[in-house]
Design an enzyme around this catalytic site. Structure first.
Site: not given
Ligand code: GLY
Length: 357
Positions: A88, A210, A228, A238, A261-262
């Site tokens: 990640s 992340t 991340t 993205r 994170t998330g």
């Molecule tokens: N929190 C990392 C992402 O959505 O890219």
């Protein structure tokens, strides 16, 4: 016919289970949970695994020798970024839908009120160090894509393929499990037969991990990093919350620091890290402030879709060495690796959905 494992299905599966539970919870700003103060200097990471613990030792060595928080968070984050087993963050991160690893990272120095970030950066193992150079060597805050790569190359960073064999296999499995309306995988009449599936066994991992690393040094200065590889199988280009100051990371030298994170889309819309730091400025503990942010996001979505539970983990520290962590996943409690003069430690926060903690 194969079942489609789409991102949305993944989230709805995970959080649909949790949605009933959260409705029973008090969504007010209750501020439950531990408010544990440790001595400063202090460094913490959202990664509770062995690499996270090792990273804390690297950061701690700098802090214990009287070094700066900004150096401690960078060197500690590098340990996690170069770990090929971590899918990640950095090297070994899961790629986008084209099979290309694109990294995002941000850094913020409370002492100088300065920040740097890179997004959609390819081929460089340590994006947080490139973000630091954006902060230190330019008057800008964020560089993206080819511009960020050229910038890194100009400072001598070597280009490397970030897609490990492990990452490639996961990507191939994902490509073959996208849905019934594409042509990847064995011919229709051979699907499901052991000999045709043998090369790519099992469903793919779906990840949105992340890392956040936050520190207070012996001068009382605060710094943080978020790094991340972003949402796995994302649309090329993205960019998530991690490189966006105020979303995936925020530091205020008078207050503390917060990271996320998330699922980054939720965090961007809510400016969550900034919100957490503002809550701490208003006197909330890091623990209370992390829960406040989840309550705020949940409340916004509940107006539109009461069954939807966003999936985030927030971590925060304040200048006094208090720590907080909260997440909105359906199982267990969030844990963090911590290092201070008291030695290595683990901090366990609150599960916002189930109320554990
Ligand atoms: N929190 C990392 C992402 O959505 O890219």
């Amino acid at each position: 016919m194969r079942s489609a494992l789409s991102r949305r299905n993944f989230f709805h599966h995970s959080f649909g289970l949790a949605a009933g539970g959260v409705l029973l919870r008090n969504l007010g700003l209750t501020g439950r949970g531990p408010a544990i103060g440790r001595s400063t200097p202090l460094i913490v990471t959202s990664h509770p695994n062995a690499t996270g613990r090792r990273a804390m030792e690297v950061g701690w060595e700098i802090l214990a020798a009287g070094g700066r928080a900004i150096d401690a968070v960078e060197k500690a984050t590098n340990v996690i970024e170069v770990d090929p087993e971590d899918t990640s963050v950095g090297y070994g991160g899961l790629p986008n839908e084209d099979g290309v690893v694109q990294l995002d990272a941000s850094i913020m120095d409370g002492r100088t009120y300065n920040a740097g970030a890179v997004a959609s950066l390819e081929n460089i193992k340590t994006p947080s160090s490139v973000a630091r150079l954006v902060m230190d060597r330019t008057d800008h805050v964020m560089l993206v894509g080819p511009g960020a790569l050229e910038f890194a190359r100009s400072f001598g960073f070597q280009e490397e393929n970030l897609l490990t064999e492990k990452g490639r296999l996961e990507w191939l499995k994902w490509r073959e499990n996208r849905g019934p309306d594409d042509d990847w995988g064995p011919a229709d009449h051979l699907r499901g037969l052991p000999e045709t599936e043998a090369g790519l066994p099992g469903p793919p991992t779906h990840e949105h991990g992340t890392v956040n690393v936050l520190a207070v040094d012996s001068y009382g200065d605060v710094a943080g990093i978020t790094s991340t590889s972003g949402l796995s199988w994302k649309v090329p280009g993205r960019i998530g919350d991690s490189p966006i100051i105020g979303a995936g990371l925020y530091v205020d030298n008078e207050v503390g620091a917060a990271g996320a994170t998330g699922r980054g889309e939720d965090v961007i819309k809510s400016c969550a890290s900034y919100y957490i730091v503002l809550r701490m400025r208003d006197g909330r503990s890091p623990q209370q402030a992390c829960e406040d942010a989840l309550a705020m996001i949940r409340e916004k979505y509940a107006r539109v879709n009461p069954a939807f539970m966003p999936g985030e983990k927030f971590v925060a520290i304040n200048k006094n060495g208090e720590i907080g962590a909260a997440w909105s996943y359906s199982g267990g409690r969030p844990t963090m690796s911590v290092r201070s003069a008291a030695g290595p430690d683990v901090f366990t926060g609150v599960n916002f959905v189930t109320g554990e903690g």
